[in-house]
Design an enzyme around this catalytic site. Structure first.
Site, mmCIF file in Angstrom:
data_model
loop_
_atom_site.group_PDB
_atom_site.id
_atom_site.type_symbol
_atom_site.label_atom_id
_atom_site.label_comp_id
_atom_site.label_asym_id
_atom_site.label_seq_id
_atom_site.Cartn_x
_atom_site.Cartn_y
_atom_site.Cartn_z
ATOM 1 N NE ARG A 1 35.421 -7.129 -23.611
ATOM 2 C CZ ARG A 1 35.681 -7.170 -24.911
ATOM 3 N NH1 ARG A 1 34.709 -7.410 -25.781
ATOM 4 N NH2 ARG A 1 36.901 -6.959 -25.359
ATOM 5 C CB CYS B 1 33.673 -1.807 -29.870
ATOM 6 S SG CYS B 1 34.408 -2.218 -31.473
#
Length: 303
Positions: A202, A259
């Site tokens: 990611r 995050c």
């Protein structure tokens, strides 16, 4: 160098603590939550939880409703969060034990929120969470005990929060959290280290299963939050964490952690604090907030 406090407690230590006189001073919070099954956390709480535990839901209690900006899990409204703490019988002096079933990620979110609102008592995460506690054969309480356990905590605390006569007195520590504007201003400043806590694919932009854009904030380096756990799913000791973080932080004077939505960044903040980097801050909105602004730059690949 002063000794860093530890925010981790073993199952053995907790079991011993709960047998001691005065153990009613301890409030236990069950933070189990599954992003794809938001009702499951309360369901598994009803199936079995630690004795006297009360349930805190990530969406309902540890976040506020999603808006255009602010990310997928915006910080909860301070007054609403304070009311929930009071309803659970938590006072500023309470010792709080947090656990989940997700490696500490959800429990770390509540740990960080308690730091944010200025909690004065001790706050610790149960090492290994519910699975380790159950596997060790420690007592499990079954059934929906939420209201019963909250009432017992309030009674012990001498609080009448059910009548709204007392509300947890928050003292927000705004210095430990950053907004998107704060982060954007710091991108080109020297001495700033930006930590991306998501899985490597990611971060690299190779995949993005949740948010509308793939990649990372320019200048960020990657450290997947689960790297602070060992192969058994337990937290590494501070003397193990420190050299790992030292290698990544270098001579940076300011540390910003993010995050996807501000949840799994929290275990990295906890890990950094455990390692002595207690000045590490959270970008609460994180990637999902960053990409909600069309003009914000996006990077892919390694930095």
């Amino acid at each position: 160098m002063p000794t860093q406090p530890s925010w981790i407690i073993s199952g053995d230590a907790l079991a011993h603590l709960l047998q001691q006189e005065g153990s009613q001073d301890v409030v236990i919070a069950d933070c189990r939550f599954w992003l794809n099954e938001p009702q499951r956390g309360k369901e598994v709480y009803n199936e079995g939880h630690l004795p006297r535990a009360v349930y805190f839901d990530l969406n309902e209690n540890l976040s506020s409703p999603v808006r255009t900006h602010g990310g997928r899990h915006p910080l909860p409204d301070v007054e609403i969060f304070a009311k929930k703490l009071s309803e659970a019988g938590i006072t500023p002096a309470s010792k709080i034990v947090l656990y989940d079933e997700q490696g500490g990620s959800m429990a770390s979110r509540m740990w960080w929120l308690l730091q944010w609102v200025g909690h004065e008592g001790e706050v610790v995460l149960l090492d290994g969470g519910y699975p380790a506690w159950k596997q060790a054969g420690y007592p499990i309480e079954e059934g929906d005990k939420q209201q019963e356990n909250m009432a017992a905590n309030r009674e012990h605390a001498g609080s009448q929060t059910s009548k709204e006569e007392l509300v947890y007195p928050v003292k927000v520590r705004s210095e430990i959290v950053l907004t998107m504007d704060d982060v954007k201003k710091k991108l080109k400043e020297p001495g700033v280290r930006l930590i991306d806590s998501r899985e490597l694919p990611r971060y690299l932009g190779e995949m993005e299963p949740i948010d509308p854009k793939a990649g990372h904030i320019p200048g960020a380096v990657n450290r997947f939050w689960m790297k602070s756990l060992n192969e058994a799913g337990q937290w590494k000791a501070p003397n193990e964490l420190k050299p790992e973080w030292d290698a990544l932080i270098g001579d940076a004077k300011e540390i910003i952690v993010y995050c996807g939505s501000g949840v799994t960044a929290c275990p990295n903040v906890l890990s950094l604090w455990q390692a002595g980097y207690s000045h590490a801050k959270l970008y609460a909105g994180s990637w999902s907030d960053w990409v909600s602004y069309e003009e914000n730059p996006v990077a892919t690949g390694e930095e």
